[in-house]
Design a protein around this motif. Structure first.
Motif, PDB file in Angstrom:
ATOM      1  N   LYS A  56     116.004  45.573  97.951  1.00 37.91           N
ATOM      2  CA  LYS A  56     114.733  45.121  97.387  1.00 37.91           C
ATOM      3  C   LYS A  56     113.777  46.316  97.332  1.00 37.91           C
ATOM      4  N   TYR A  57     113.253  46.532  96.145  1.00 38.64           N
ATOM      5  CA  TYR A  57     112.313  47.649  95.954  1.00 38.64           C
ATOM      6  C   TYR A  57     110.912  47.084  95.849  1.00 38.64           C
ATOM      7  N   GLU A  58     110.129  47.508  96.745  1.00 38.57           N
ATOM      8  CA  GLU A  58     108.740  47.066  96.719  1.00 38.57           C
ATOM      9  C   GLU A  58     107.892  48.182  96.119  1.00 38.57           C
ATOM     10  N   GLU A  59     107.249  47.832  95.054  1.00 35.40           N
ATOM     11  CA  GLU A  59     106.376  48.806  94.403  1.00 35.40           C
ATOM     12  C   GLU A  59     105.222  49.144  95.337  1.00 35.40           C
ATOM     13  N   PRO A  60     104.960  50.455  95.554  1.00 39.03           N
ATOM     14  CA  PRO A  60     103.890  50.801  96.499  1.00 39.03           C
ATOM     15  C   PRO A  60     102.551  50.277  96.008  1.00 39.03           C
ATOM     16  N   LYS A  61     101.811  49.861  96.962  1.00 40.11           N
ATOM     17  CA  LYS A  61     100.472  49.351  96.633  1.00 40.11           C
ATOM     18  C   LYS A  61      99.538  50.533  96.432  1.00 40.11           C
ATOM     19  N   TYR A  62      98.911  50.539  95.283  1.00 38.05           N
ATOM     20  CA  TYR A  62      97.969  51.630  94.968  1.00 38.05           C
ATOM     21  C   TYR A  62      96.555  51.120  95.147  1.00 38.05           C
ATOM     22  N   GLU A  63      95.855  51.805  95.988  1.00 46.07           N
ATOM     23  CA  GLU A  63      94.456  51.450  96.206  1.00 46.07           C
ATOM     24  C   GLU A  63      93.585  52.510  95.535  1.00 46.07           C
ATOM     25  N   GLU A  64      92.794  52.040  94.618  1.00 48.04           N
ATOM     26  CA  GLU A  64      91.903  52.956  93.908  1.00 48.04           C
ATOM     27  C   GLU A  64      90.886  53.510  94.891  1.00 48.04           C
ATOM     28  N   PRO A  65      90.717  54.863  94.923  1.00 45.28           N
ATOM     29  CA  PRO A  65      89.783  55.438  95.907  1.00 45.28           C
ATOM     30  C   PRO A  65      88.357  54.974  95.637  1.00 45.28           C
ATOM     31  N   LYS A  66      87.684  54.796  96.698  1.00 44.84           N
ATOM     32  CA  LYS A  66      86.290  54.371  96.592  1.00 44.84           C
ATOM     33  C   LYS A  66      85.428  55.613  96.392  1.00 44.84           C
ATOM     34  N   TYR A  67      84.648  55.597  95.333  1.00 38.01           N
ATOM     35  CA  TYR A  67      83.783  56.736  95.032  1.00 38.01           C
ATOM     36  C   TYR A  67      82.345  56.338  95.317  1.00 38.01           C
ATOM     37  N   GLU A  68      81.735  57.125  96.151  1.00 42.39           N
ATOM     38  CA  GLU A  68      80.329  56.883  96.468  1.00 42.39           C
ATOM     39  C   GLU A  68      79.501  57.983  95.822  1.00 42.39           C
ATOM     40  N   ALA A  69      78.605  57.582  94.954  1.00 44.20           N
ATOM     41  CA  ALA A  69      77.733  58.558  94.294  1.00 44.20           C
ATOM     42  C   ALA A  69      76.863  59.232  95.339  1.00 44.20           C
ATOM     43  N   PRO A  70      76.748  60.578  95.303  1.00 42.40           N
ATOM     44  CA  PRO A  70      75.930  61.267  96.310  1.00 42.40           C
ATOM     45  C   PRO A  70      74.462  60.867  96.188  1.00 42.40           C
ATOM     46  N   LYS A  71      73.854  60.798  97.317  1.00 37.13           N
ATOM     47  CA  LYS A  71      72.429  60.451  97.339  1.00 37.13           C
ATOM     48  C   LYS A  71      71.635  61.703  97.002  1.00 37.13           C
ATOM     49  N   TYR A  72      70.771  61.583  96.028  1.00 40.42           N
ATOM     50  CA  TYR A  72      69.962  62.718  95.599  1.00 40.42           C
ATOM     51  C   TYR A  72      68.542  62.557  96.114  1.00 40.42           C
ATOM     52  N   GLU A  73      68.094  63.552  96.798  1.00 41.17           N
ATOM     53  CA  GLU A  73      66.723  63.545  97.283  1.00 41.17           C
ATOM     54  C   GLU A  73      65.962  64.645  96.547  1.00 41.17           C
ATOM     55  N   ALA A  74      64.912  64.245  95.855  1.00 42.22           N
ATOM     56  CA  ALA A  74      64.096  65.216  95.134  1.00 42.22           C
ATOM     57  C   ALA A  74      63.451  66.171  96.124  1.00 42.22           C
ATOM     58  N   PRO A  75      63.488  67.499  95.855  1.00 43.17           N
ATOM     59  CA  PRO A  75      62.888  68.445  96.800  1.00 43.17           C
ATOM     60  C   PRO A  75      61.393  68.229  96.914  1.00 43.17           C
ATOM     61  N   LYS A  76      60.939  68.450  98.097  1.00 40.54           N
ATOM     62  CA  LYS A  76      59.504  68.300  98.351  1.00 40.54           C
ATOM     63  C   LYS A  76      58.808  69.581  97.900  1.00 40.54           C
ATOM     64  N   TYR A  77      57.808  69.426  97.066  1.00 38.99           N
ATOM     65  CA  TYR A  77      57.066  70.580  96.545  1.00 38.99           C
ATOM     66  C   TYR A  77      55.748  70.698  97.296  1.00 38.99           C
ATOM     67  N   VAL A  78      55.561  71.852  97.885  1.00 40.77           N
ATOM     68  CA  VAL A  78      54.319  72.118  98.616  1.00 40.77           C
ATOM     69  C   VAL A  78      53.460  73.034  97.753  1.00 40.77           C
ATOM     70  N   THR A  79      52.292  72.563  97.394  1.00 43.38           N
ATOM     71  CA  THR A  79      51.376  73.381  96.582  1.00 43.38           C
ATOM     72  C   THR A  79      50.948  74.596  97.390  1.00 43.38           C
ATOM     73  N   PRO A  80      51.111  75.814  96.830  1.00 43.29           N
ATOM     74  CA  PRO A  80      50.754  77.015  97.606  1.00 43.29           C
ATOM     75  C   PRO A  80      49.250  77.072  97.841  1.00 43.29           C
ATOM     76  N   LYS A  81      48.923  77.588  98.991  1.00 46.30           N
ATOM     77  CA  LYS A  81      47.513  77.747  99.328  1.00 46.30           C
ATOM     78  C   LYS A  81      47.008  79.032  98.694  1.00 46.30           C
ATOM     79  N   TYR A  82      45.918  78.939  97.969  1.00 47.33           N
ATOM     80  CA  TYR A  82      45.346  80.106  97.298  1.00 47.33           C
ATOM     81  C   TYR A  82      44.119  80.572  98.051  1.00 47.33           C
TER      82      TYR A  82
END
Length: 292
Positions: A56-82
């Protein structure tokens, strides 16, 4: 086998014919029974073809990999002191003016030196020339021609004299000296002489007067202190940069296709069994018993 049976029958007949004495004990011949030999039954072994079960040949079970989109954090911009630059007004020092010192120039009378003339000697060269001049306004009328070969020079010239005559001179110059032949043409005329009313000018030596130098008056220049205006610095306007979150696209995973392997059932060949040959054993009848 038949022989054995006949022997047994004869033995039985002999026993019946024997009559023992009455007083004698009855002897009974033991009955001998030929053992019955039964040929063993040979049963051919039953061969059962092994049952082949396809794996009996059992076809291997294929599990599709779970892809997690990376979390993007916008850089914090510090206004320069003049910080506005500090401006210091420059210190102005009024220049120091020194009146120039005036020195009267010294005058020296020019010294005159008579020029020195050196005689120049040239190597004689062959040449020849000729010219004539005639000008009525200035009463000028003469001509001159000359030629030389480097050793001897010959020539002649003609001049109109004031007395109306024409003087013709033919000359020759060589290593022996200068020889001239002078001729006159025309007749001399002497008009009445009148003294010219000419008075020589009186020459007086120039008097050199030492020049007078007047000292120049220098007025110290007025230097107004420059007015410095502090520069105005305008604080630059900084605009916070806009960061756009990147778009992540989940990758597409394609399930692999597995092909079940093909198993070929083995071929089994039933073994051949040969029935064994059995030989019946031979039984020898016992010897006859003695008669009493």
């Amino acid at each position: 086998m038949k022989f054995v049976i006949l022997v047994a029958l004869f033995a039985a007949a002999a026993a019946d014919s024997y009559k023992p004495a009455e007083y004698a004990p009855k002897y009974e011949v033991p009955k001998y029974e030929v053992p019955k030999y039964e040929v063993p039954k040979y049963e051919v072994p039953k061969y059962e073809t092994p049952k082949y079960e396809e794996p009996k040949y059992e076809e291997p079970k294929y599990e599709e990999p779970k892809y997690e989109a990376p979390k993007y954090e916008a850089p914090k911009y510090v206004t320069p002191k003049y910080e506005a630059p500090k401006y210091e007004s420059p210190k102005y020092e009024s220049p120091k003016y020194e009146s120039p010192k005036y020195e009267s120039p010294k005058y020296e009378s020019p010294k005159y030196e008579s020029p020195k003339y050196e005689e120049v000697t040239y190597t004689p060269q062959p040449y020849s020339f000729g010219y004539d001049v005639k000008d009525k306004e200035s009463y000028t009328d003469f001509d001159h021609s000359e030629k030389a070969d480097g050793q001897v020079t010959t020539g002649s010239y003609r001049v109109a004299l004031p007395d109306g005559r024409t003087q013709i001179v033919t000359y020759k110059a060589d290593s022996y000296g200068y020889t001239a032949d002078v001729k006159y043409e025309g007749e001399a005329q002497y008009p009445e002489y009148k003294e010219t009313q000419y008075k020589a000018p009186a020459y007086t030596a120039p008097a050199y007067k030492e020049p007078e130098y007047k000292a120049t008056t220098y007025a110290a220049p007025a230097y107004p202190a420059p007015a410095y205006k502090a520069p105005e610095y305008k604080a630059p306007a900084y605009k916070a940069p806009e960061y756009k979150a990147p778009e992540y696209k989940a990758p597409e995973y394609k399930a692999p296709a597995y092909k079940a392997p093909e198993y070929k059932a083995p071929e089994y060949k039933a073994p051949e069994y040969k029935a064994p040959a059995y030989k019946a054993p031979e039984y020898k009848a016992p010897a006859a018993y003695p008669k009493y």
